[in-house]
Design a protein around this motif. Sequence first.
Motif, mmCIF file in Angstrom:
data_model
loop_
_atom_site.group_PDB
_atom_site.id
_atom_site.type_symbol
_atom_site.label_atom_id
_atom_site.label_comp_id
_atom_site.label_asym_id
_atom_site.label_seq_id
_atom_site.Cartn_x
_atom_site.Cartn_y
_atom_site.Cartn_z
ATOM 1 N N VAL A 2 0.856 -1.181 0.000
ATOM 2 C CA VAL A 2 0.000 0.000 0.000
ATOM 3 C C VAL A 2 0.891 1.230 0.000
ATOM 4 O O VAL A 2 1.624 1.481 0.956
ATOM 5 N N ASN A 3 0.866 1.960 -1.103
ATOM 6 C CA ASN A 3 1.683 3.166 -1.216
ATOM 7 C C ASN A 3 0.841 4.390 -0.855
ATOM 8 O O ASN A 3 -0.233 4.593 -1.404
ATOM 9 N N ILE A 6 0.320 6.628 -4.248
ATOM 10 C CA ILE A 6 -0.396 5.949 -5.342
ATOM 11 C C ILE A 6 -1.791 5.496 -4.899
ATOM 12 O O ILE A 6 -2.751 5.576 -5.655
ATOM 13 N N HIS A 7 -1.889 5.018 -3.676
ATOM 14 C CA HIS A 7 -3.153 4.454 -3.200
ATOM 15 C C HIS A 7 -3.887 5.375 -2.225
ATOM 16 O O HIS A 7 -4.611 4.906 -1.354
ATOM 17 N N GLU A 10 -7.697 4.983 -2.139
ATOM 18 C CA GLU A 10 -8.003 3.669 -1.561
ATOM 19 C C GLU A 10 -7.843 3.721 -0.036
ATOM 20 O O GLU A 10 -8.686 3.210 0.706
ATOM 21 N N VAL A 44 -10.640 -3.796 -3.387
ATOM 22 C CA VAL A 44 -9.847 -2.823 -4.140
ATOM 23 C C VAL A 44 -9.801 -3.234 -5.609
ATOM 24 O O VAL A 44 -9.998 -4.398 -5.952
ATOM 25 N N ARG A 45 -9.563 -2.243 -6.446
ATOM 26 C CA ARG A 45 -9.382 -2.490 -7.869
ATOM 27 C C ARG A 45 -8.013 -1.935 -8.210
ATOM 28 O O ARG A 45 -7.765 -0.745 -8.076
ATOM 29 N N ARG A 46 -7.121 -2.787 -8.577
ATOM 30 C CA ARG A 46 -5.758 -2.341 -8.885
ATOM 31 C C ARG A 46 -5.460 -2.544 -10.359
ATOM 32 O O ARG A 46 -5.784 -3.595 -10.907
ATOM 33 N N GLY A 47 -4.828 -1.543 -10.970
ATOM 34 C CA GLY A 47 -4.371 -1.666 -12.346
ATOM 35 C C GLY A 47 -5.485 -1.910 -13.345
ATOM 36 O O GLY A 47 -5.291 -2.575 -14.353
ATOM 37 N N ARG A 51 -12.283 -6.179 -9.312
ATOM 38 C CA ARG A 51 -12.270 -5.825 -7.900
ATOM 39 C C ARG A 51 -11.915 -7.083 -7.118
ATOM 40 O O ARG A 51 -12.497 -8.150 -7.335
ATOM 41 N N LEU A 54 -9.518 -7.971 -0.293
ATOM 42 C CA LEU A 54 -8.309 -8.208 0.500
ATOM 43 C C LEU A 54 -8.692 -8.407 1.960
ATOM 44 O O LEU A 54 -9.756 -7.985 2.398
ATOM 45 N N TYR A 59 -4.252 -5.500 5.141
ATOM 46 C CA TYR A 59 -4.228 -4.196 4.492
ATOM 47 C C TYR A 59 -3.784 -3.122 5.490
ATOM 48 O O TYR A 59 -2.959 -2.254 5.178
#
Length: 166
Positions: A2-3, A6-7, A10, A44-47, A51, A54, A59
């Motif tokens: 978890v950045n 970037i996140h 989220e 979460v939905r990444r990239g 969905r 997690l 998290y």
Amino acid sequence: MVNPVIHAAELRRFESDIVRGPGAEDCAIWTGAIGGDGYPRFGVRRGGGERIMLRGNRYALAAARQGQPLEPWERALHGCDNPVCVRVSAPGDVGLLHLVAGSQRDNMEMMARSGRGGGRTVVRRGDHGVAERRARAVALREAVRHGWDAEAVAVALLGSPEPTLW
Ligand SMILES: [Zn+2]
């Protein structure tokens, strides 16, 4: 992983599903989705993909690392014995520990100390224990629906109104 940059969106969504107690040793209760196992779930939905759900405890631990990934062998352990608690205890914290990262071995040691397994009689096991853990998670979520209510939280932590052996 978890950045914080970037996140960020989220993370805000994750935080909005948490009700934190005002006391120094209070848990932070997850009010979002709860899995069949009684533990928090966070979608979460990444990239641009699908969905995915997690584990909320992992998290929370990853979020506390500020971009450093959680290792696959690291497990989310609760010193407070409250599966829906997502309050991360920092290394060096004193008093009641909440969520900490540890190995399977650490997990066994914590269980032994708190009387869950580890050579003692396991009072609740199997499906019954899971159903009860989930019921307690739902009761805690309900207890903080309108903000932290210390009395309602205490009642929910005790489980059902009948005497139990937590
Ligand atoms: Zn806690």
